[in-house]
Structure formats: C-alpha cells, structure tokens
Write a protein that holds these residues in place. Sequence first.
Motif, PDB file in Angstrom:
ATOM      1  N   ALA A   1       0.832  -1.205   0.000  1.00  0.00           N
ATOM      2  CA  ALA A   1       0.000   0.000   0.000  1.00  0.00           C
ATOM      3  C   ALA A   1       0.867   1.256   0.000  1.00  0.00           C
ATOM      4  CB  ALA A   1      -0.935  -0.011   1.211  1.00  0.00           C
ATOM      5  N   ILE A   2       1.917   1.269   0.807  1.00  0.00           N
ATOM      6  CA  ILE A   2       2.808   2.428   0.835  1.00  0.00           C
ATOM      7  C   ILE A   2       3.527   2.567  -0.502  1.00  0.00           C
ATOM      8  CG2 ILE A   2       4.840   3.436   1.958  1.00  0.00           C
ATOM      9  CD1 ILE A   2       3.803   2.069   4.591  1.00  0.00           C
ATOM     10  N   HIS A   3       3.976   1.461  -1.059  1.00  0.00           N
ATOM     11  CA  HIS A   3       4.594   1.465  -2.389  1.00  0.00           C
ATOM     12  C   HIS A   3       3.633   2.039  -3.429  1.00  0.00           C
ATOM     13  CE1 HIS A   3       5.004  -0.355  -6.386  1.00  0.00           C
ATOM     14  NE2 HIS A   3       6.305  -0.198  -6.199  1.00  0.00           N
ATOM     15  N   ASP A   4       2.390   1.556  -3.424  1.00  0.00           N
ATOM     16  CA  ASP A   4       1.408   2.005  -4.418  1.00  0.00           C
ATOM     17  C   ASP A   4       1.074   3.484  -4.257  1.00  0.00           C
ATOM     18  OD1 ASP A   4       1.514  -0.590  -5.303  1.00  0.00           O
ATOM     19  OD2 ASP A   4      -0.569  -1.079  -4.789  1.00  0.00           O
ATOM     20  N   CYS A   5       1.082   3.979  -3.010  1.00  0.00           N
ATOM     21  CA  CYS A   5       0.886   5.416  -2.798  1.00  0.00           C
ATOM     22  C   CYS A   5       2.035   6.199  -3.430  1.00  0.00           C
ATOM     23  CB  CYS A   5       0.783   5.736  -1.303  1.00  0.00           C
ATOM     24  SG  CYS A   5      -0.829   5.391  -0.593  1.00  0.00           S
ATOM     25  N   HIS A   6       3.254   5.733  -3.228  1.00  0.00           N
ATOM     26  CA  HIS A   6       4.400   6.395  -3.843  1.00  0.00           C
ATOM     27  C   HIS A   6       4.236   6.439  -5.360  1.00  0.00           C
ATOM     28  CE1 HIS A   6       7.948   7.294  -1.157  1.00  0.00           C
ATOM     29  NE2 HIS A   6       7.052   6.853  -0.294  1.00  0.00           N
ATOM     30  N   ALA A   7       3.913   5.295  -5.954  1.00  0.00           N
ATOM     31  CA  ALA A   7       3.782   5.221  -7.417  1.00  0.00           C
ATOM     32  C   ALA A   7       2.698   6.178  -7.919  1.00  0.00           C
ATOM     33  CB  ALA A   7       3.474   3.781  -7.834  1.00  0.00           C
ATOM     34  N   ALA A   8       1.575   6.237  -7.214  1.00  0.00           N
ATOM     35  CA  ALA A   8       0.466   7.104  -7.643  1.00  0.00           C
ATOM     36  C   ALA A   8       0.816   8.581  -7.517  1.00  0.00           C
ATOM     37  CB  ALA A   8      -0.793   6.782  -6.828  1.00  0.00           C
ATOM     38  N   VAL A   9       1.509   8.942  -6.448  1.00  0.00           N
ATOM     39  CA  VAL A   9       1.883  10.348  -6.241  1.00  0.00           C
ATOM     40  C   VAL A   9       2.958  10.765  -7.256  1.00  0.00           C
ATOM     41  CG1 VAL A   9       2.885  11.979  -4.585  1.00  0.00           C
ATOM     42  CG2 VAL A   9       1.070  10.407  -3.859  1.00  0.00           C
ATOM     43  N   HIS A  10       3.875   9.849  -7.567  1.00  0.00           N
ATOM     44  CA  HIS A  10       4.834  10.151  -8.639  1.00  0.00           C
ATOM     45  C   HIS A  10       4.090  10.333  -9.969  1.00  0.00           C
ATOM     46  CE1 HIS A  10       8.722   9.984  -6.750  1.00  0.00           C
ATOM     47  NE2 HIS A  10       8.536   8.768  -6.273  1.00  0.00           N
ATOM     48  N   ALA A  11       3.126   9.466 -10.250  1.00  0.00           N
ATOM     49  CA  ALA A  11       2.362   9.557 -11.496  1.00  0.00           C
ATOM     50  C   ALA A  11       1.583  10.863 -11.583  1.00  0.00           C
ATOM     51  CB  ALA A  11       1.417   8.362 -11.622  1.00  0.00           C
ATOM     52  N   LYS A  12       1.241  11.422 -10.419  1.00  0.00           N
ATOM     53  CA  LYS A  12       0.518  12.691 -10.381  1.00  0.00           C
ATOM     54  C   LYS A  12       1.460  13.874 -10.600  1.00  0.00           C
ATOM     55  CE  LYS A  12      -3.277  14.774  -7.876  1.00  0.00           C
ATOM     56  NZ  LYS A  12      -4.133  14.814  -9.054  1.00  0.00           N
ATOM     57  N   GLY A  13       2.771  13.626 -10.644  1.00  0.00           N
ATOM     58  CA  GLY A  13       3.705  14.692 -10.964  1.00  0.00           C
ATOM     59  C   GLY A  13       4.767  15.007  -9.930  1.00  0.00           C
ATOM     60  N   ALA A  14       4.678  14.436  -8.748  1.00  0.00           N
ATOM     61  CA  ALA A  14       5.706  14.691  -7.731  1.00  0.00           C
ATOM     62  C   ALA A  14       6.980  13.947  -8.130  1.00  0.00           C
ATOM     63  CB  ALA A  14       5.237  14.228  -6.360  1.00  0.00           C
ATOM     64  N   GLN A  15       8.066  14.687  -8.297  1.00  0.00           N
ATOM     65  CA  GLN A  15       9.314  14.056  -8.720  1.00  0.00           C
ATOM     66  C   GLN A  15      10.051  13.397  -7.557  1.00  0.00           C
ATOM     67  OE1 GLN A  15      11.514  17.037 -10.852  1.00  0.00           O
ATOM     68  NE2 GLN A  15      10.042  17.073 -12.526  1.00  0.00           N
ATOM     69  N   ARG A  16       9.846  13.929  -6.340  1.00  0.00           N
ATOM     70  CA  ARG A  16      10.492  13.371  -5.153  1.00  0.00           C
ATOM     71  C   ARG A  16       9.456  13.182  -4.058  1.00  0.00           C
ATOM     72  NH1 ARG A  16      15.061  16.909  -3.009  1.00  0.00           N
ATOM     73  NH2 ARG A  16      15.401  15.059  -1.743  1.00  0.00           N
ATOM     74  N   ILE A  17       9.653  12.128  -3.278  1.00  0.00           N
ATOM     75  CA  ILE A  17       8.782  11.854  -2.132  1.00  0.00           C
ATOM     76  C   ILE A  17       9.654  11.374  -0.986  1.00  0.00           C
ATOM     77  CG2 ILE A  17       6.886  10.458  -1.211  1.00  0.00           C
ATOM     78  CD1 ILE A  17       5.996  10.045  -4.162  1.00  0.00           C
ATOM     79  N   ALA A  18       9.419  11.932   0.194  1.00  0.00           N
ATOM     80  CA  ALA A  18      10.044  11.433   1.418  1.00  0.00           C
ATOM     81  C   ALA A  18       8.923  10.875   2.286  1.00  0.00           C
ATOM     82  CB  ALA A  18      10.769  12.558   2.145  1.00  0.00           C
ATOM     83  N   THR A  19       9.129   9.717   2.859  1.00  0.00           N
ATOM     84  CA  THR A  19       8.100   9.105   3.699  1.00  0.00           C
ATOM     85  C   THR A  19       8.701   8.631   5.008  1.00  0.00           C
ATOM     86  OG1 THR A  19       6.778   8.411   1.804  1.00  0.00           O
ATOM     87  CG2 THR A  19       6.397   7.241   3.843  1.00  0.00           C
ATOM     88  N   ASP A  20       8.071   9.033   6.099  1.00  0.00           N
ATOM     89  CA  ASP A  20       8.407   8.524   7.428  1.00  0.00           C
ATOM     90  C   ASP A  20       7.445   7.383   7.715  1.00  0.00           C
ATOM     91  OD1 ASP A  20      10.376  10.466   7.934  1.00  0.00           O
ATOM     92  OD2 ASP A  20       8.856  11.892   8.602  1.00  0.00           O
ATOM     93  N   ILE A  21       7.988   6.260   8.182  1.00  0.00           N
ATOM     94  CA  ILE A  21       7.162   5.076   8.444  1.00  0.00           C
ATOM     95  C   ILE A  21       7.517   4.505   9.815  1.00  0.00           C
ATOM     96  CG2 ILE A  21       6.508   2.771   7.666  1.00  0.00           C
ATOM     97  CD1 ILE A  21       7.638   3.536   4.888  1.00  0.00           C
ATOM     98  N   ARG A  22       6.487   4.218  10.603  1.00  0.00           N
ATOM     99  CA  ARG A  22       6.647   3.463  11.849  1.00  0.00           C
ATOM    100  C   ARG A  22       5.765   2.229  11.719  1.00  0.00           C
ATOM    101  NH1 ARG A  22       5.968   8.529  13.628  1.00  0.00           N
ATOM    102  NH2 ARG A  22       3.829   8.182  14.252  1.00  0.00           N
ATOM    103  N   ILE A  23       6.337   1.070  11.957  1.00  0.00           N
ATOM    104  CA  ILE A  23       5.575  -0.175  11.855  1.00  0.00           C
ATOM    105  C   ILE A  23       5.782  -0.971  13.130  1.00  0.00           C
ATOM    106  CG2 ILE A  23       5.235  -2.338  10.612  1.00  0.00           C
ATOM    107  CD1 ILE A  23       6.331  -0.964   8.117  1.00  0.00           C
TER     108      ILE A  23
END
Length: 112
Positions: A60-82
């Motif tokens: 799900a986190i991977h797919d969010c990254h892919a979708a946000v990149h597809a929307k035009g964001a060239q860079r994404i930083a994500t903080d994750i706690r699991i």
Amino acid sequence: MQSDLYAVADFCLIPMGTGESSVAEYIAECQRVLEKLGVSYKMHGYGTNLEGPWSEVSKAIHDCHAAVHAKGAQRIATDIRIGTRTDREITPGTGNEGKLKRVEDILAAERK
C-alpha cells in the motif's frame, strides 16, 4: 510463527519539489489508492494509520508512492513506523483503535 506478520503502521508521505504550498491533492491521490486496495486505514493531520498483513501494508505504501509520482511529484520522502507483535492476536482493523482505547481507559480510571 505465522508467515505474514500483522502490521500496525503510521506513515507520512511528503511530496517534495512540487512548487505548491499545499500537497493536499497528492495526499488525496494516496487515499484513493488505499481505498481501492481495501486495507484498513485512517488519515489524520500528519499522516495515515494503516494496518493489515505486512505484505499488504508495504504494498500500500509502495502504491501510494507510485500514484503520487504519477501525479507529478518528482520526489517523495516518507516517514514510516511499523509495529508487530506475536504475544497476542490482533483482530484485523482494530490495532490502532486498541492502542488508543487502552490509553483512554487508563486516563478515565485516573479521573474517577
């Protein structure tokens, strides 16, 4: 031991270099992805709680990254706690709620 750990996660996806002061459109795209995947999630002011089998949470986190990149964001930083646990069973969809309820119960008992 079970093959796929049940994970309770919190992640904050941050689109960078968009040239916009608001990233709401990008975050809305991520929420659309989570809804389509059918995972248990709840957005909050600075991120999203997510839970389910580890493989589904990470996808799900991977797919969010892919979708946000597809929307035009060239860079994404994500903080994750699991978090995971093996000492007891977590009813799917209740991991985050259970954590909150336990703290609320402690505070309510102190007020009595």
